[in-house]
Design a protein around this motif. Sequence first.
Motif, PDB file in Angstrom:
ATOM      1  N   THR A  98     -53.334   2.683 -45.216  1.00 24.19           N
ATOM      2  CA  THR A  98     -52.368   3.685 -46.142  1.00 24.19           C
ATOM      3  C   THR A  98     -51.640   3.290 -47.104  1.00 24.19           C
ATOM      4  O   THR A  98     -51.144   3.688 -47.851  1.00 24.19           O
ATOM      5  N   ALA A  99     -51.858   1.587 -47.189  1.00 18.12           N
ATOM      6  CA  ALA A  99     -51.318   0.845 -48.322  1.00 18.12           C
ATOM      7  C   ALA A  99     -52.218  -0.105 -48.593  1.00 18.12           C
ATOM      8  O   ALA A  99     -52.871  -0.903 -47.828  1.00 18.12           O
ATOM      9  N   LEU A 100     -52.154  -0.743 -49.864  1.00 22.28           N
ATOM     10  CA  LEU A 100     -53.139  -1.889 -50.104  1.00 22.28           C
ATOM     11  C   LEU A 100     -52.310  -3.292 -49.808  1.00 22.28           C
ATOM     12  O   LEU A 100     -52.723  -4.037 -49.648  1.00 22.28           O
ATOM     13  N   VAL A 101     -50.881  -3.240 -50.201  1.00 24.76           N
ATOM     14  CA  VAL A 101     -50.005  -4.366 -50.435  1.00 24.76           C
ATOM     15  C   VAL A 101     -48.763  -4.099 -50.013  1.00 24.76           C
ATOM     16  O   VAL A 101     -48.315  -2.835 -50.396  1.00 24.76           O
ATOM     17  N   ASP A 102     -48.281  -4.841 -49.116  1.00 21.67           N
ATOM     18  CA  ASP A 102     -46.662  -4.866 -48.800  1.00 21.67           C
ATOM     19  C   ASP A 102     -45.949  -5.794 -49.491  1.00 21.67           C
ATOM     20  O   ASP A 102     -46.353  -6.929 -49.450  1.00 21.67           O
ATOM     21  N   LEU A 103     -44.945  -5.371 -50.207  1.00 24.34           N
ATOM     22  CA  LEU A 103     -44.233  -6.293 -51.139  1.00 24.34           C
ATOM     23  C   LEU A 103     -43.077  -7.084 -50.462  1.00 24.34           C
ATOM     24  O   LEU A 103     -42.380  -5.931 -49.873  1.00 24.34           O
ATOM     25  N   TYR A 104     -43.108  -8.310 -50.411  1.00 23.13           N
ATOM     26  CA  TYR A 104     -41.723  -8.835 -49.832  1.00 23.13           C
ATOM     27  C   TYR A 104     -40.523  -8.898 -50.632  1.00 23.13           C
ATOM     28  O   TYR A 104     -40.630  -9.172 -51.780  1.00 23.13           O
ATOM     29  N   TYR A 105     -39.364  -8.420 -50.069  1.00 23.42           N
ATOM     30  CA  TYR A 105     -38.126  -8.525 -50.726  1.00 23.42           C
ATOM     31  C   TYR A 105     -37.165  -9.218 -49.963  1.00 23.42           C
ATOM     32  O   TYR A 105     -37.183  -9.232 -48.743  1.00 23.42           O
ATOM     33  N   ASP A 106     -36.087  -9.991 -50.440  1.00 23.75           N
ATOM     34  CA  ASP A 106     -35.328 -10.725 -49.822  1.00 23.75           C
ATOM     35  C   ASP A 106     -34.167  -9.990 -48.842  1.00 23.75           C
ATOM     36  O   ASP A 106     -33.649 -10.631 -48.114  1.00 23.75           O
ATOM     37  N   ASN A 107     -34.179  -8.515 -49.290  1.00 28.70           N
ATOM     38  CA  ASN A 107     -33.107  -7.679 -48.144  1.00 28.70           C
ATOM     39  C   ASN A 107     -33.416  -6.316 -48.104  1.00 28.70           C
ATOM     40  O   ASN A 107     -34.148  -5.998 -48.934  1.00 28.70           O
ATOM     41  N   ILE A 108     -33.009  -5.678 -47.316  1.00 27.52           N
ATOM     42  CA  ILE A 108     -33.441  -4.323 -46.813  1.00 27.52           C
ATOM     43  C   ILE A 108     -32.886  -3.477 -48.157  1.00 27.52           C
ATOM     44  O   ILE A 108     -33.568  -2.518 -48.231  1.00 27.52           O
ATOM     45  N   ASN A 109     -32.049  -3.583 -48.707  1.00 26.08           N
ATOM     46  CA  ASN A 109     -31.235  -2.831 -49.854  1.00 26.08           C
ATOM     47  C   ASN A 109     -32.470  -2.926 -50.814  1.00 26.08           C
ATOM     48  O   ASN A 109     -32.925  -1.706 -51.631  1.00 26.08           O
ATOM     49  N   GLN A 110     -32.968  -4.039 -51.210  1.00 24.63           N
ATOM     50  CA  GLN A 110     -34.122  -3.879 -52.233  1.00 24.63           C
ATOM     51  C   GLN A 110     -35.114  -3.296 -51.681  1.00 24.63           C
ATOM     52  O   GLN A 110     -35.839  -2.576 -52.670  1.00 24.63           O
ATOM     53  N   CYS A 111     -35.639  -3.410 -50.409  1.00 20.45           N
ATOM     54  CA  CYS A 111     -36.619  -2.752 -49.999  1.00 20.45           C
ATOM     55  C   CYS A 111     -36.520  -1.221 -50.065  1.00 20.45           C
ATOM     56  O   CYS A 111     -37.487  -0.468 -50.653  1.00 20.45           O
TER      57      CYS A 111
END
Length: 93
Positions: free
Chosen positions: A66-79
């Motif tokens: 359902t997605a090609l890449v999951d991008l890591y972010y430092d906190n949930i707000n950025q997500c």
Amino acid sequence: PHNTSFYTLSLHDALPIWTPAKYGYVAVNPKIIPYGTKLYIASADGSVVYGYATAADTGGALMKGTALVDLYYDNINQCYNFGRRNMNVYILK
């Protein structure tokens, strides 16, 4: 463009290659993009740039296709600000 999503340490604790999670490490389906692959990720119009990344983790959405890449972010707000987007994913090496 490919569908991308997000994750953060509060959602995911350890990477399978035993590397601390950090910005620039992304989750992939290793059958499609092997661990260690260098990527560059940006929106088609250039308005959103994740930048250079390394394939370092695996995610459930990726294994389901359902997605090609999951991008890591430092906190949930950025997500939550990123959400789910179509992004260009360039394989560099």
